[in-house]
Enzyme design. Structure first.
Site, PDB file in Angstrom:
ATOM      1  CB  SER A  20      -0.934  -0.012   1.214  1.00 39.54           C
ATOM      2  OG  SER A  20      -1.833  -1.094   1.146  1.00 39.54           O
ATOM      3  CB  ALA A  21       3.504   2.523   2.200  1.00 37.78           C
ATOM      4  CD  GLU A  41       6.031  -7.605  -2.838  1.00 34.60           C
ATOM      5  OE1 GLU A  41       5.675  -8.665  -2.297  1.00 34.60           O
ATOM      6  OE2 GLU A  41       6.008  -6.495  -2.271  1.00 34.60           O
ATOM      7  CB  ALA A  42       9.070 -10.981  -0.741  1.00 39.06           C
ATOM      8  CG  HIS A 476      -7.092  -3.990  10.321  1.00 36.03           C
ATOM      9  ND1 HIS A 476      -8.357  -3.589  10.730  1.00 36.03           N
ATOM     10  CD2 HIS A 476      -7.254  -4.462   9.053  1.00 36.03           C
ATOM     11  CE1 HIS A 476      -9.233  -3.817   9.770  1.00 36.03           C
ATOM     12  NE2 HIS A 476      -8.583  -4.344   8.746  1.00 36.03           N
TER      13      HIS A 476
END
Length: 557
Positions: A20-21, A41-42, A476
């Site tokens: 998201s960030a 990114e994994a 969350h």
């Protein structure tokens, strides 16, 4: 450049985590053609059409796709049960696998951040970045953005029970909100979704894909970061493993956007964290910081009543209708499969003397077992009125610790749910309020017998036992690297790791307290604000001079 296999070894900025960030940062920071950015990114690319189709979330959840599937340690407050902790492992991160709730949280939350040590993060400071990112279907106004990248859809509620829900809510004296993300953050209204043009509006689709052609952006998938590289107390790059090979890349600034589980994990593996714990794992501390402390999440429990007549949603899941609706969604971007069912949510207080709501109620949700059916072949499921009562003003705090110094070992997550007595008290009051709403006479024509719990609970101890047996964390996790100005903070209000140079964090882990709402959209806001704060930082003037410029330009709350 997203498919480049042989990359340079040096960049201005390395962003670790394309969630998201990370996708927002990649978009905003590469707007300057002189800033060269590598995004690691994994997971893999978000090519699966089920990611884009809103109803595809059912398929992805059922098959545990595109996620880290962590599990908490046994939780004493929940009878020793373990919580699943799925979080995104794919381009787009959590925004590619979540249920697309578009919520910001109460403005007072951000004001509290500023008051408690994070100047520059009060609501008036963050509102421009919410608006900048947003394309609300209600259009631009003082509170909402209309021309941004991220979709914000208010779905229709075509279920005939909807008026009865709102009649019951009004009869009990609750306010009605036309827009929780606008000037009415309290009360009950329709949940908005991050959907645009019949497709999930993930951070990847909204922010990353449109800029993949920029020559100063490189995206590398399947690359799992294993260590932040340091010279003394300056971060100089990242070590990662890709296709079994260990690689290193160097940068002037390293930004961790891995989320509240993986960011503290990587920091501690790199020697940034509680010194005693790191030493016990055989890791030499670079700096002693409370990384992994202060873990927060939203605890919630479901309740269900049989429904007297089938809902339109159940009817739409008859196999032949579901197939037609899926084709409509794929080919025409329309119909029920191009959006999620309308849900009523309420932000309410467990006690009237609170400054803002501490409970989030979901009404009129599909049953968790909802599935396709067909007469004579597969019996249709028992339709129910389903609610979820969620604590968003949690006082309990958990912790993340290393399992070992091996990056392949997942971290240990201790939630310590309901360890603060105020939390069980608030959820108990939430149970009572939810029970009163569903059992209001306005819903008599729709409500059948209770299923969960099977009948009324007459004492507080019975309610507490029900909550402890059925509550779970809501995926969350946040606040494990909180920003602030004291020794409890891991990053400063500019999101730079305290006591170090060249290392920043932008994700849910830096929230001083978890926003009292679904955190996806606030995370994107934080990334947009971070990029604006850092604009010009990566120029030839260097990091230290630019940091002074930011400090001078910031307006205190």
């Amino acid at each position: 450049m997203g498919h480049k296999d042989h990359i340079d070894k040096s960049f201005d900025i390395v962003i670790v985590g394309a969630g998201s960030a990370g996708c927002v940062l990649a978009n905003r920071l590469t707007a300057d053609p002189n800033v060269r950015v590598l995004l690691l990114e994994a997971g893999e690319w978000d090519r699966d059409p089920m990611i884009g189709l809103p109803v595809g979330i059912v398929h992805m959840t059922a098959n545990n796709l595109y996620r880290w599937s962590d599990v908490s340690e046994p939780d004493p407050g929940l009878g020793g049960r373990r919580n699943d902790i799925p979080h995104g492992r794919v381009i787009g991160g959590g925004s590619s696998i979540n249920y697309m709730a578009h919520t910001r949280g109460h403005p007072a939350t951000y004001d509290a951040w500023a008051d408690e040590g994070a100047p520059g993060w009060c609501y008036k400071d963050v509102l421009p970045y919410f608006k900048q990112c947003e394309a609300w279907d209600g259009g631009e106004n003082a509170w909402r953005g209309g021309a941004g990248e991220l979709g914000a859809l208010t779905p229709p509620i075509d279920d005939p029970i909807a008026p009865a829900w709102f009649d019951a809510i009004r009869s009990l004296g609750y306010p009605i909100s036309q827009d929780h993300n606008g000037d009415q953050p309290e009360g009950f209204g329709v949940l908005q979704y991050t959907i645009k043009g019949g497709r999930r509006s993930s951070s990847a689709k909204a922010f990353l894909h449109p800029v993949l052609g920029r020559p100063n952006l490189t995206v590398l998938t399947g690359a799992m970061a294993t260590k932040v590289l340091f010279e003394g107390r300056r971060a100089i790059g990242v070590e990662y493993v890709r296709s079994g090979a260990r690689e290193q890349v160097y940068s002037r600034r390293t930004v961790l956007c891995l989320g509240a589980i993986n960011t503290p994990h990587l920091l501690m593996l790199s020697g940034v964290g509680p010194a005693d714990h790191l030493q016990s794992m055989g890791i030499s501390p670079i700096i002693d910081l409370p990384v992994g402390k202060n873990l927060q999440d939203h605890l919630a429990f479901p309740m269900m009543w049989k429904r007297k007549q089938p809902s339109p949603f159940q009817k739409s899941l008859r196999f032949d209708k579901a197939a037609v609706n899926m084709l409509r969604a794929v080919l025409l971007r329309s119909g029920p499969s191009s959006r999620l069912p309308g849900v009523i949510i309420g932000f309410i207080k467990s006690q009237q003397n609170l400054s803002m709501p501490d409970l989030q109620l979901y009404l009129q949700m599909p049953p968790p077992y909802a599935d396709t059916w067909f007469p004579g072949i597969k019996r249709r499921y028992q339709d129910c009125l389903v609610t979820r009562t969620q604590l968003v003003g949690q006082r309990s705090r958990g912790e993340i610790l290393l399992k070992s110094a091996d990056p392949a070992d997942r971290p240990r997550v201790f939630y310590n749910s309901l360890s603060a007595p105020q939390d069980i008290q608030a959820l108990r009051e939430g149970f009572k309020q939810t029970w009163a709403i569903v059992n209001a006479p306005e819903l008599d024509a729709f409500r059948g017998e209770p299923v969960m719990p099977v009948g009324a609970l007459s004492t507080d101890s019975e309610i507490d036992a029900f909550i402890r047996a059925n509550a779970s964390q809501q995926f969350h996790p946040a606040s494990t690297c909180p920003m602030g100005s004291d020794d409890d903070a891991v990053v400063d209000p500019d999101l730079n790791v305290r006591g170090l140079e060249g290392l920043s964090v932008v994700d849910a882990s830096v929230m001083p307290t978890l926003v009292p709402a679904n955190p996806n959209v606030p995370i994107m806001m934080m990334a947009a604000k971070a990029a604006a704060m850092w604009q010009g930082v990566e120029t030839a003037a260097g990091l230290s001079a630019a940091a002074e410029t930011i400090a001078e330009a910031r307006v205190p709350a």
